[in-house]
Motif scaffolding. Sequence first.
Motif, short mmCIF file in Angstrom:
data_model
loop_
_atom_site.label_atom_id
_atom_site.label_comp_id
_atom_site.label_asym_id
_atom_site.label_seq_id
_atom_site.Cartn_x
_atom_site.Cartn_y
_atom_site.Cartn_z
N THR A 5 103.55 107.80 100.05
CA THR A 5 104.28 108.52 101.08
C THR A 5 103.59 109.83 101.44
O THR A 5 104.10 110.59 102.26
CB THR A 5 105.73 108.83 100.61
OG1 THR A 5 105.67 109.55 99.37
CG2 THR A 5 106.52 107.55 100.41
N ASP A 6 102.44 110.08 100.86
CA ASP A 6 101.66 111.27 101.16
C ASP A 6 101.00 111.11 102.53
O ASP A 6 100.11 110.27 102.71
CB ASP A 6 100.61 111.47 100.07
CG ASP A 6 99.69 112.66 100.32
OD1 ASP A 6 99.78 113.30 101.39
OD2 ASP A 6 98.87 112.96 99.44
N THR A 7 101.46 111.89 103.49
CA THR A 7 100.96 111.79 104.86
C THR A 7 99.44 111.94 104.92
O THR A 7 98.78 111.18 105.62
CB THR A 7 101.63 112.86 105.75
OG1 THR A 7 103.04 112.65 105.73
CG2 THR A 7 101.15 112.79 107.18
#
Length: 70
Positions: A5-7
């Motif tokens: 979920t780390d952009t």
Amino acid sequence: MRQITDTGAIEAVIDSVIAANPKQLADYRSGKDNLFRFFAGQVMKATGGKANPTQLNELLKAKLAGGGSG
């Protein structure tokens, strides 16, 4: 299975997939919208299917539309 979920991590994979497929990028930007699935699939393949699909779609749309150095 942990989801990515780390952009920044997702964007990095998107950037590398786009850079590796310049012809498909040009085709997409010339109106072949169905190539969106190709790019999404390549990103999912590169992340082992762990990229958050919602984030992936949002980031990919922006990048393919010309966000960044294109």
